[in-house]
Design a protein around this motif. Structure first.
Motif, short mmCIF file in Angstrom:
data_model
loop_
_atom_site.label_atom_id
_atom_site.label_comp_id
_atom_site.label_asym_id
_atom_site.label_seq_id
_atom_site.Cartn_x
_atom_site.Cartn_y
_atom_site.Cartn_z
N ASN A 122 2.39 29.85 -39.59
CA ASN A 122 2.05 31.27 -39.52
C ASN A 122 0.77 31.61 -40.27
O ASN A 122 0.12 32.60 -39.99
CB ASN A 122 3.19 32.12 -40.07
CG ASN A 122 4.39 32.08 -39.17
OD1 ASN A 122 4.27 32.00 -37.97
ND2 ASN A 122 5.57 32.14 -39.76
N LYS A 123 0.44 30.77 -41.28
CA LYS A 123 -0.75 30.98 -42.10
C LYS A 123 -1.44 29.64 -42.33
O LYS A 123 -0.80 28.60 -42.37
CB LYS A 123 -0.39 31.55 -43.46
CG LYS A 123 0.33 32.87 -43.42
CD LYS A 123 0.70 33.28 -44.83
CE LYS A 123 1.55 34.53 -44.81
NZ LYS A 123 1.99 34.90 -46.16
N GLN B 206 -4.12 33.95 -40.26
CA GLN B 206 -2.70 34.17 -40.06
C GLN B 206 -2.47 34.70 -38.65
O GLN B 206 -3.37 35.25 -38.03
CB GLN B 206 -2.12 35.11 -41.11
CG GLN B 206 -2.81 36.43 -41.22
CD GLN B 206 -2.43 37.17 -42.49
OE1 GLN B 206 -2.03 36.57 -43.47
NE2 GLN B 206 -2.57 38.47 -42.48
N SER C 180 -5.96 38.19 -38.31
CA SER C 180 -5.53 37.47 -37.12
C SER C 180 -6.57 37.51 -36.00
O SER C 180 -6.37 36.92 -34.95
CB SER C 180 -4.21 38.02 -36.59
OG SER C 180 -4.35 39.38 -36.20
#
Length: 59
Positions: free
Chosen positions: A2-3, A12, A25
């Motif tokens: 996710n990161k 992210q 993002s």
């Protein structure tokens, strides 16, 4: 993942950024198409982060 942090930059996914005050993002990529200065720009949102490791590289 996710990161992910690389070269001092933090990325992210959109899902992680959704309920936060800041958003990391979004991605902008500019590339040279033909070697004479014509470029294309891509704008996108990160949905998934995949880490690829090559064994034996770099030497």
């Amino acid at each position: 993942m996710n990161k992910y942090c690389v070269n001092g930059y933090k990325f992210q996914t959109e899902e992680v950024s959704r309920n936060k005050k800041t958003n990391n993002s979004g991605v902008h990529i500019q590339c040279d198409v033909d070697g004479i200065g014509q470029t294309i720009e891509y704008y996108c949102v990160i949905h998934e982060i995949i880490e690829v490791r090559y064994s034996g590289w770099p030497k």
